[in-house]
Motif scaffolding. Structure first.
Motif, PDB file in Angstrom:
ATOM      1  N   PRO A 275     -61.333  40.337 -66.535  1.00  0.00           N
ATOM      2  CA  PRO A 275     -61.970  39.149 -65.952  1.00  0.00           C
ATOM      3  C   PRO A 275     -61.627  37.810 -66.600  1.00  0.00           C
ATOM      4  N   THR A 276     -60.974  37.792 -67.782  1.00  0.00           N
ATOM      5  CA  THR A 276     -60.798  36.500 -68.459  1.00  0.00           C
ATOM      6  C   THR A 276     -59.370  35.973 -68.378  1.00  0.00           C
ATOM      7  N   HIS A 277     -58.385  36.841 -68.412  1.00  0.00           N
ATOM      8  CA  HIS A 277     -57.000  36.381 -68.517  1.00  0.00           C
ATOM      9  C   HIS A 277     -56.331  36.125 -67.162  1.00  0.00           C
ATOM     10  N   TYR A 278     -56.727  36.854 -66.128  1.00  0.00           N
ATOM     11  CA  TYR A 278     -56.063  36.739 -64.831  1.00  0.00           C
ATOM     12  C   TYR A 278     -57.086  36.371 -63.754  1.00  0.00           C
ATOM     13  N   ALA A 279     -56.596  35.596 -62.769  1.00  0.00           N
ATOM     14  CA  ALA A 279     -57.442  35.275 -61.618  1.00  0.00           C
ATOM     15  C   ALA A 279     -56.548  35.125 -60.395  1.00  0.00           C
ATOM     16  N   ILE A 280     -56.872  35.858 -59.325  1.00  0.00           N
ATOM     17  CA  ILE A 280     -56.073  35.837 -58.092  1.00  0.00           C
ATOM     18  C   ILE A 280     -57.014  35.510 -56.940  1.00  0.00           C
ATOM     19  N   ALA A 281     -56.748  34.385 -56.245  1.00  0.00           N
ATOM     20  CA  ALA A 281     -57.578  33.982 -55.106  1.00  0.00           C
ATOM     21  C   ALA A 281     -56.960  34.542 -53.823  1.00  0.00           C
ATOM     22  N   ILE A 282     -57.753  35.299 -53.050  1.00  0.00           N
ATOM     23  CA  ILE A 282     -57.276  35.969 -51.846  1.00  0.00           C
ATOM     24  C   ILE A 282     -58.009  35.410 -50.633  1.00  0.00           C
ATOM     25  N   LYS A 283     -57.256  35.262 -49.521  1.00  0.00           N
ATOM     26  CA  LYS A 283     -57.872  34.840 -48.260  1.00  0.00           C
ATOM     27  C   LYS A 283     -57.285  35.687 -47.132  1.00  0.00           C
ATOM     28  N   TYR A 284     -58.160  36.023 -46.180  1.00  0.00           N
ATOM     29  CA  TYR A 284     -57.691  36.750 -45.005  1.00  0.00           C
ATOM     30  C   TYR A 284     -58.003  35.922 -43.772  1.00  0.00           C
ATOM     31  N   ASP A 285     -56.934  35.536 -43.067  1.00  0.00           N
ATOM     32  CA  ASP A 285     -57.070  34.756 -41.826  1.00  0.00           C
ATOM     33  C   ASP A 285     -56.066  35.337 -40.836  1.00  0.00           C
ATOM     34  N   GLU A 286     -56.580  36.103 -39.898  1.00  0.00           N
ATOM     35  CA  GLU A 286     -55.679  36.797 -38.974  1.00  0.00           C
ATOM     36  C   GLU A 286     -54.887  35.850 -38.082  1.00  0.00           C
ATOM     37  N   ASP A 287     -55.329  34.575 -37.980  1.00  0.00           N
ATOM     38  CA  ASP A 287     -54.555  33.594 -37.197  1.00  0.00           C
ATOM     39  C   ASP A 287     -53.296  33.151 -37.949  1.00  0.00           C
ATOM     40  N   LYS A 288     -53.322  33.218 -39.284  1.00  0.00           N
ATOM     41  CA  LYS A 288     -52.187  32.772 -40.097  1.00  0.00           C
ATOM     42  C   LYS A 288     -51.301  33.922 -40.552  1.00  0.00           C
ATOM     43  N   ALA A 289     -51.874  35.061 -40.821  1.00  0.00           N
ATOM     44  CA  ALA A 289     -51.094  36.197 -41.326  1.00  0.00           C
ATOM     45  C   ALA A 289     -51.756  37.495 -40.913  1.00  0.00           C
ATOM     46  N   SER A 290     -50.946  38.547 -40.834  1.00  0.00           N
ATOM     47  CA  SER A 290     -51.459  39.857 -40.427  1.00  0.00           C
ATOM     48  C   SER A 290     -52.123  40.592 -41.573  1.00  0.00           C
ATOM     49  N   ALA A 291     -51.955  40.061 -42.788  1.00  0.00           N
ATOM     50  CA  ALA A 291     -52.545  40.699 -43.964  1.00  0.00           C
ATOM     51  C   ALA A 291     -53.132  39.603 -44.857  1.00  0.00           C
ATOM     52  N   PRO A 292     -54.025  39.974 -45.769  1.00  0.00           N
ATOM     53  CA  PRO A 292     -54.553  38.983 -46.719  1.00  0.00           C
ATOM     54  C   PRO A 292     -53.408  38.363 -47.535  1.00  0.00           C
ATOM     55  N   TYR A 293     -53.571  37.129 -47.907  1.00  0.00           N
ATOM     56  CA  TYR A 293     -52.513  36.456 -48.670  1.00  0.00           C
ATOM     57  C   TYR A 293     -53.118  35.715 -49.853  1.00  0.00           C
ATOM     58  N   VAL A 294     -52.240  35.412 -50.832  1.00  0.00           N
ATOM     59  CA  VAL A 294     -52.663  34.776 -52.078  1.00  0.00           C
ATOM     60  C   VAL A 294     -52.644  33.261 -51.892  1.00  0.00           C
ATOM     61  N   VAL A 295     -53.763  32.619 -52.175  1.00  0.00           N
ATOM     62  CA  VAL A 295     -53.812  31.149 -52.081  1.00  0.00           C
ATOM     63  C   VAL A 295     -53.756  30.494 -53.455  1.00  0.00           C
TER      64      VAL A 295
END
Length: 359
Positions: A275-295
């Motif tokens: 929880p302290t060293h890494y952070a990955i922000a994920i978003k899922y928007d089916e209008d923009k991509a068919s799979a979740p993507y990293v923002v």
């Protein structure tokens, strides 16, 4: 201190071959390795051959003009129209006689230059330059090694051509003395042949010397084109840009990219942490991509900022150490997650959606 001075001296010594850029720049200025002797030798050789081939044609035309002048023109009245006609006809006849020589001279002059340096058109040598009229620079050129070489080369050409001329005259000395017993036409024919032999022999010798002159011109050109290690470094800086400025530009680009990434964090669905060293922000928007993507993604202090912004904007944070590390190493910002992470990310998103519904 002495070592530093020695290093500076060797760095400034011109020991390196010229770079392609410098060669291109010098060529644009009209500075190329060229021997004028090659141009002169080829020009003389082909003009002499032309005169040998078309000599009778030129002689006949000159005699015709001479006869016409003393049989027709001499009887004309001195009027404006007659003078104009005489001048026009005489000019046309002279052009017929001289034109072949001028045309072949032009062709050979262009061809010999193309053979040495290829096609090159530049107006740089015609531009006004104060250095050309600088008396100090002029004195340096006069008393330079190149000037001495040119003097010796000219002296050698005089000796060689003079010797060949004397030898030809000596070989034909008996026939030359006998011209007193020949008529004018035969005497002129003899002197024409002798002059042609003399000219071609001297031209072949000049062409032989021109080969060595061209080799010297190439050597001297390459020597003057040499660069020091510092010159090459400076040229590289000019082409690629100063490393300090480039680093500043890259730093600025990183800052812009970072701000853009941070502005996307509030729109994320979840932030997966280490929880302290890494952070990955994920978003899922089916209008923009068919799979979740990293923002957005980051480590250490950037990861801390991502978590901080997510907390301020009520974006849920989920701890999953293996997934956070794997996503950070495998997916770039803006890219959809690979297929092997579908199940793990889907479970995280499902958990987030359930928690949001409860709230």
């Amino acid at each position: 201190m002495q070592l530093q001075l020695d290093l500076q001296f060797f760095a400034g010594e011109k020991t390196e071959k010229a770079t392609p850029k410098k060669r291109s720049d010098e060529r644009k200025k009209g500075r190329v390795a060229k021997s004028q002797d090659i141009n002169t030798a080829f020009l003389l050789l082909f003009v002499l051959i032309l005169m040998a081939v078309f000599g009778s044609f030129m002689k006949d035309n000159m005699l015709a003009l001479y006869q016409h002048s003393f049989t027709e023109y001499i009887n004309w009245e001195l009027t404006e129209n007659n003078i104009f006609q005489l001048f026009t006809e005489a000019t046309i006849e002279l052009v017929k006689i001289i034109a072949p020589v001028l045309v072949i001279a032009l062709i050979i002059g262009v061809a010999s230059n193309l053979m040495q340096i290829g096609f090159l058109f530049t107006t740089e040598p015609l531009k006004f330059d104060l250095k050309k009229i600088d008396p100090i620079q002029g004195a340096k050129r006069i008393f330079s090694m190149r000037a001495l070489v040119e003097l010796l080369k000219s002296f050698l050409k005089i000796v060689v051509i003079g010797s060949i001329t004397f030898m030809v005259i000596w070989i034909f000395k008996d026939d030359m003395l006998m011209t007193a017993f020949k008529n004018a036409e035969n005497a002129l024919a003899f002197f024409g042949r002798t002059t042609l032999i003399m000219g071609i022999s001297a031209t072949i010798a000049l062409l032989f010397l021109a080969v060595f002159d061209y080799a010297y011109q190439r050597y001297d050109f390459e020597k003057n084109m040499r660069m020091s290690k510092q010159d090459i470094k400076d040229e590289y800086k000019n082409i690629e840009g100063d490393p300090f400025i480039k680093s500043k530009i890259k730093e600025k680009q990183r800052q812009i990219a970072m701000r853009r990434m941070m502005s996307e964090i509030p729109n994320a669905d979840v932030v997966i942490t280490n929880p302290t060293h890494y952070a990955i922000a994920i978003k899922y928007d089916e209008d923009k991509a068919s799979a979740p993507y990293v923002v957005g993604k980051g480590v250490d202090h950037i990861a801390f900022k991502i978590r901080e912004i997510a907390k301020a904007n009520n974006v849920m944070t989920v701890e999953n150490r293996p997934l956070a590390r794997s996503l950070y190493a495998s997916v770039e910002i803006g890219e959809a997650i690979p297929e092997e992470f579908y199940q793990a990310v889907a479970e995280v998103l499902a958990y987030v959606y359930r928690m949001e519904k409860k709230v």
